[in-house]
Design a protein around this motif. Structure first.
Motif, PDB file in Angstrom:
ATOM      1  N   GLY A  58      44.507  52.299  37.604  1.00  0.00           N
ATOM      2  CA  GLY A  58      45.395  51.157  37.379  1.00  0.00           C
ATOM      3  C   GLY A  58      44.743  50.029  36.616  1.00  0.00           C
ATOM      4  O   GLY A  58      45.411  49.097  36.169  1.00  0.00           O
ATOM      5  N   PHE A  59      43.409  50.076  36.443  1.00  0.00           N
ATOM      6  CA  PHE A  59      42.663  49.089  35.657  1.00  0.00           C
ATOM      7  C   PHE A  59      42.929  47.655  36.116  1.00  0.00           C
ATOM      8  O   PHE A  59      43.119  46.747  35.310  1.00  0.00           O
ATOM      9  N   ASP A  60      42.922  47.455  37.415  1.00  0.00           N
ATOM     10  CA  ASP A  60      43.183  46.120  37.965  1.00  0.00           C
ATOM     11  C   ASP A  60      41.909  45.334  38.239  1.00  0.00           C
ATOM     12  O   ASP A  60      41.975  44.225  38.775  1.00  0.00           O
ATOM     13  N   GLU A  61      40.750  45.889  37.842  1.00  0.00           N
ATOM     14  CA  GLU A  61      39.486  45.190  38.064  1.00  0.00           C
ATOM     15  C   GLU A  61      39.454  43.882  37.272  1.00  0.00           C
ATOM     16  O   GLU A  61      40.041  43.772  36.194  1.00  0.00           O
ATOM     17  N   SER A  62      38.737  42.930  37.785  1.00  0.00           N
ATOM     18  CA  SER A  62      38.686  41.609  37.140  1.00  0.00           C
ATOM     19  C   SER A  62      37.590  41.501  36.088  1.00  0.00           C
ATOM     20  O   SER A  62      37.521  40.526  35.355  1.00  0.00           O
ATOM     21  N   TRP A 105      50.849  54.283  30.371  1.00  0.00           N
ATOM     22  CA  TRP A 105      51.458  53.189  29.625  1.00  0.00           C
ATOM     23  C   TRP A 105      50.486  52.783  28.509  1.00  0.00           C
ATOM     24  O   TRP A 105      49.298  52.609  28.754  1.00  0.00           O
ATOM     25  N   VAL A 106      51.002  52.677  27.300  1.00  0.00           N
ATOM     26  CA  VAL A 106      50.154  52.352  26.136  1.00  0.00           C
ATOM     27  C   VAL A 106      50.802  51.228  25.345  1.00  0.00           C
ATOM     28  O   VAL A 106      52.030  51.147  25.234  1.00  0.00           O
ATOM     29  N   ASP A 130      47.284  51.357  30.575  1.00  0.00           N
ATOM     30  CA  ASP A 130      47.553  51.003  31.969  1.00  0.00           C
ATOM     31  C   ASP A 130      48.198  52.201  32.650  1.00  0.00           C
ATOM     32  O   ASP A 130      48.842  53.044  32.001  1.00  0.00           O
ATOM     33  N   GLU A 131      47.987  52.276  33.959  1.00  0.00           N
ATOM     34  CA  GLU A 131      48.657  53.290  34.773  1.00  0.00           C
ATOM     35  C   GLU A 131      48.477  54.691  34.178  1.00  0.00           C
ATOM     36  O   GLU A 131      49.439  55.394  33.842  1.00  0.00           O
TER      37      GLU A 131
END
Length: 941
Positions: A356-360, A202-203, A320-321
């Motif tokens: 998934g780049f869900d790090e804070s 996803w971009v 993302d993703e």
């Protein structure tokens, strides 16, 4: 130079000073005015300037121009100038938009000069604060310094990208455009991908950058595969090759991805077929793929957002993703990725890589595939070589310059010039507010430059500084010396010496004119720096070079308005009329020539320096500022075209050129040279006539100058305060040929009439209320171009008068018709009622002061045409003969003015006519007519 406080002590003193004054009632907790301990003035300065806070401008043309710039500085959003710095450090730009032009990634030459305007703006704010005391300027300084301090800290640290909300509500990595940040995947990501592969992501592009990569896996520009958000057609493109760009096997989409919106892109490879999907829909396919990921072998780099081609942009936006599978997903599996995360679909998370780049926070990203391992956020350029580095772009320009042999501003555009502007702004910010962070940033910047330059061989430095544009470093030596005067750190003085351009220094010191063909503004500020190096080292060659250089510019390469350069370069000496065009007199050149002239005068009180200073300040510098308010741009010219009918452009390149930067500075320091004092306080120099009030604290007096100059032909000085003995030194301008009269308390000053181009000394014990009245009548005169005497500029006293006329051919004007016995040509013109310094010629042409910043078409030079012999308005009926050198009979007559009487004029006409007749230039009959007409005519004195 005497040793001063250490840098640590200075920073501590500034911090303590700010803290102490913050406790005073009614004061803010911010750093106060004059908190910075000032450096000692150089012993080599035999006269000393006053601070801007000691000289207050009165009402008049200077105050009017300054008011426009003060309003601009007060209202302009400083965060627009910080934006490029924050972006370079990977910090969120908080919606700020860079000004454009030379500032911003989309500016000229890839924005390679961005950051320079920030330094100019800081200097302008510092001068505005020193002059007015308005806290709004100090607040802006503190905001900018604080932002730059945080930027430097971010550059020192490992990169972290701002987080944004992802496509499905989680997180997404979103590198700032201009940060040069990308995601580096672990080695071996494609191990396990034999003949099949799916890459999906996803971009959300932030900018429509062609060739920005979503992913690029390869070794170099020979073996790679990539997925670009925009290929050459503007649509997504996938390609794989083992033989570079020419061998690419690719798939191109059909439409661009929308900017600022999420799009899903995916490519599947398998069984010789490749399919490109956008938002779950197949947009292109090929069955001609003969290469597979396995054919690439083991690859060195696995990047998200970065290309192996150096000239391609880094992807700016959100990712993302990002998933890689070791098989070709079906169309249904691709479609399912549109509605939920990959892990929640039948395809599952990628088995080769899944991010998934869900790090804070931080710059490390977990892999959910169990195969690839953590990914890391990196900068394409690595990071600073020294913790003091501060810029709005990577260190790469500085590095590339070290191996360049010719200039190319699309690759390297004067990085040390930009460093100078930033350094100058920080030093001035510290001087105005005492903010210790500004001093620390400035010192750190010089520490970094020393670490970068000191290991280089001398030959490399000489080559670098001699390269046009790319090697330009502006006035950095002056700024470094000013910092050294504060820190006394030996490395800073050593750094200043590393910028010596020996071929220029040696030639100028020896009086050898080698300026022809050189870029003017690249070299003028070098000499200002050399003067400061002389101050700090005592080396005579630096002073000799500056003196020699000045005489090679003034007057041989000077236009009448005081400017110099044609299309930024110098021609040969005395090439004036032949160079008049659209791009004369770069405004920065005048700014820097004023600085050089001022600094030379501090060493050697030659009135010629101040005559030039007045000419350039009153004409080009004032005239370069438009007489109009604007909240977005400073409205200052870059070039001033001197060709016939030129219209000044006050908004070049979005208001962010070098000249608009120096224009901001010029307009907030008009008063800095009005008064100087002798080093021992025994004398006060009045260099310029300008409405102002000087507070001379050491003497306990104020001197108020009341004048409408240049619309008034005189000035009044009033001394107030305690009794004080000193010599008042009044500049007698070189143009004051019709007398210079001075009275003190109504009584004439005894002695002979002073010579133009000198200083008149009045020594006494001054008492409260003493008044000095100065009068200096203007006359209309011409200055002839050395390469064509018929091309002339008109002056009324110090004021260049331009013809306002739309014609683009040279205007022909005659001025001898009613010339006065004094030689004043003014009686030929008709004054315009209610408009001082405005006149009309006999031909009906309007004349106005150059310093008026209008958009009227103007002629700064006219063609002198005196076809008939005319005296006192009477036509002798005789053609005005011209010698082979271009001098006419009337020129020969009036060049001998002033005449003490009509009889003296007539006698000179007779002698001239007889001599010209003897040379065969005029008949006896015509000579007699000329004499008779001169005798019949009436003249003003």
């Amino acid at each position: 130079m005497a040793s001063g406080p250490t840098r640590r002590a200075l920073i501590g003193a500034a911090t303590l000073g700010a803290a102490a004054l913050s406790l005073a009632p009614g004061r803010s907790a911010a750093a106060p005015r004059a908190a910075a301990p000032g450096p000692p003035m150089p012993a080599a300065w035999t006269v000393r300037p006053f601070g801007l806070d000691q000289v207050a401008l009165g009402e008049g043309v200077f105050a009017d121009k300054r008011r426009l710039m003060l309003d601009f500085g007060r209202g302009y959003d400083e965060m627009r100038l910080i934006q490029v710095f924050r972006a370079n450090a990977g910090r969120p730009t908080e919606g700020a938009v860079a000004p454009g032009g030379w500032e911003g990634l989309d500016g000229e030459a890839n924005g390679n000069l961005r950051g320079h305007t920030t330094g100019h703006f800081l200097t302008m704010l510092a001068q505005a604060y020193a002059s007015t005391g308005e806290e709004v300027y100090a607040d802006k300084i503190r905001t900018m310094v604080g932002e730059l301090y945080e930027v430097r800290a971010a550059l020192r640290a490992d990169p972290t990208a701002p987080r944004t909300e992802g496509r499905f509500g989680g997180g997404a990595v979103s590198p700032v455009r201009g940060s040069y940040q990308y995601v580096d995947l672990p080695a071996g990501v494609l191990d396990g991908a034999s003949g099949a592969l799916t890459l999906a992501a996803w971009v959300r592009p932030e900018h429509a950058d062609t060739w920005a990569r979503v992913a690029d896996f390869g070794d170099d520009t020979t073996r790679y595969l990539y997925l670009a958000a925009r290929g050459g057609t503007g649509a997504p493109r996938f390609a794989v090759t083992t033989s570079g760009a020419a061998g690419e096997q690719g798939i191109d989409g059909t439409a661009p991805l929308p900017v600022g919106e999420w799009s899903h892109v995916a490519v599947t490879l398998g069984d010789g077929a490749g399919i490109l999907y956008v938002d779950g829909t197949e947009v292109a396919r090929t069955s001609a793929l003969t290469l597979t990921p396995a054919d690439l072998g083991s690859l060195k780099d696995h990047w998200l957002g970065r290309s192996h081609y150096e000239g391609d942009p880094v992807f700016a936006g959100a990712l993302d993703e990002v998933h890689l599978w070791s098989r070709a997903l079906s169309a249904d599996e691709i479609a399912a990725l549109q509605e939920r995360t990959a892990a929640e679909t039948p395809a599952g998370a990628g088995d080769l890589a899944a991010y998934g780049f869900d790090e804070s926070g931080g710059g490390t990203f977990a892999d959910a595939s169990g195969h690839a391992g953590p990914a890391s956020l990196r900068r394409t350029w690595g990071g600073p070589s020294h913790p003091g580095f501060l810029a709005a772009y990577p260190e790469t320009q500085f590095i590339a310059l070290e191996s360049m042999t010719t200039g190319d501003y699309t690759k390297v555009w004067a990085p040390y010039y930009t460093a100078h502007k930033i350094l100058r702004g920080l030093v001035d910010a510290y001087g105005a507010t005492g903010d210790a962070r500004a001093l620390d940033l400035a010192a750190g910047l010089c520490d970094w430059m020393h670490s970068r330059l000191s290991p280089l061989p001398a030959a490399t430095l000489q080559r670098m500084w001699g390269i046009f544009s790319s090697g330009e470093f502006g006035g950095i030596v002056e700024a470094i010396c000013d910092l050294y005067a504060l820190t006394t750190e030996p490395e800073h003085l050593a750094l200043a010496r590393l910028f010596d351009l020996d071929k220029l220094i040696d030639a100028c010191a020896a009086g050898q004119d080698t300026l022809g063909g050189l870029h003017a503004n690249q070299h003028i500020p070098i000499l200002t720096g050399l003067l400061r190096l002389h101050d700090e080292t005592g080396e005579r060659r630096y002073l000799d070079a500056a003196r020699g250089f000045w005489g090679m510019v003034v007057p041989p390469r000077m236009y009448a308005i005081g400017g110099t350069s044609d299309r930024e370069f110098w021609g040969e000496r005395d090439a004036i009329a032949s160079t008049l065009g659209e791009a004369n007199a770069e405004t920065c050149c005048a700014y820097n020539m004023l600085k050089l002239s001022r600094l030379l005068f501090l060493h050697d009180q030659d009135p010629t320096y101040m005559d030039y200073y007045e000419r350039a300040l009153l004409n080009q510098v004032l005239g370069s500022k438009q007489d109009k308010a604007d909240a977005e741009k400073p409205l200052v010219t870059y070039f001033i075209g001197l060709r016939p009918g030129h219209v000044r452009d006050y908004t070049p390149k979005a208001g962010t050129t070098c000249c608009e930067g120096t224009g901001m500075e010029s307009a907030t320091k008009y008063q800095d040279t009005v008064y100087f004092r002798a080093a021992d306080d025994s004398a006060l120099y009045v260099n310029l006539y300008s409405a102002s009030t000087l507070t001379w604290r050491e003497k306990g007096v104020t001197v108020t100058q009341t004048t409408g100059f240049p619309r008034e032909q005189g000035s009044t000085l009033t001394v107030r305060g305690r009794a004080a003995a000193f010599t008042l030194k009044l500049r007698v301008p070189a143009w004051a040929a019709d007398g210079y009269r001075v009275t003190v308390n109504g009584l004439p000053v005894a002695g002979r009439s002073p010579e133009p181009g000198t200083y008149l000394s009045v020594a006494r014990t001054w008492r409260d209320g003493d008044t000095v009245r100065i009068s200096f009548p203007f006359r209309l005169r011409v200055e002839k171009a050395p390469d064509d005497p018929t091309t002339q500029a008109l002056f009324h006293g110090p004021v260049n008068l331009v013809a306002r006329d739309a014609r683009t051919t040279a205007l022909e004007l005659g001025l001898y018709r009613n010339a006065a016995l004094s030689g004043d040509l003014l009686p030929t013109l008709t004054p315009v009622h209610g408009a001082p310094l405005h006149f009309t010629t006999p031909e009906g042409v309007a004349l106005a002061p150059f310093f008026e910043g209008t958009e009227d078409p103007t002629h700064a030079y006219v063609r002198r045409a005196e076809p008939r012999v005319v005296f006192g308005g009477l036509d002798a009926g005789v053609a005005n003969p011209v010698r082979g050198d271009g001098v006419s009979l009337l020129d020969a007559v009036w060049d001998a003015a002033p005449f003490r009487s009509k009889a003296a004029l007539v006698a000179h006409v007779r002698a001239t006519a007889e001599a010209w007749h003897a040379d065969g230039l005029i008949t006896a009959a015509d000579a007699a007519k000329a004499v008779a007409t001169a005798k019949r005519a009436s003249y003003q004195a």
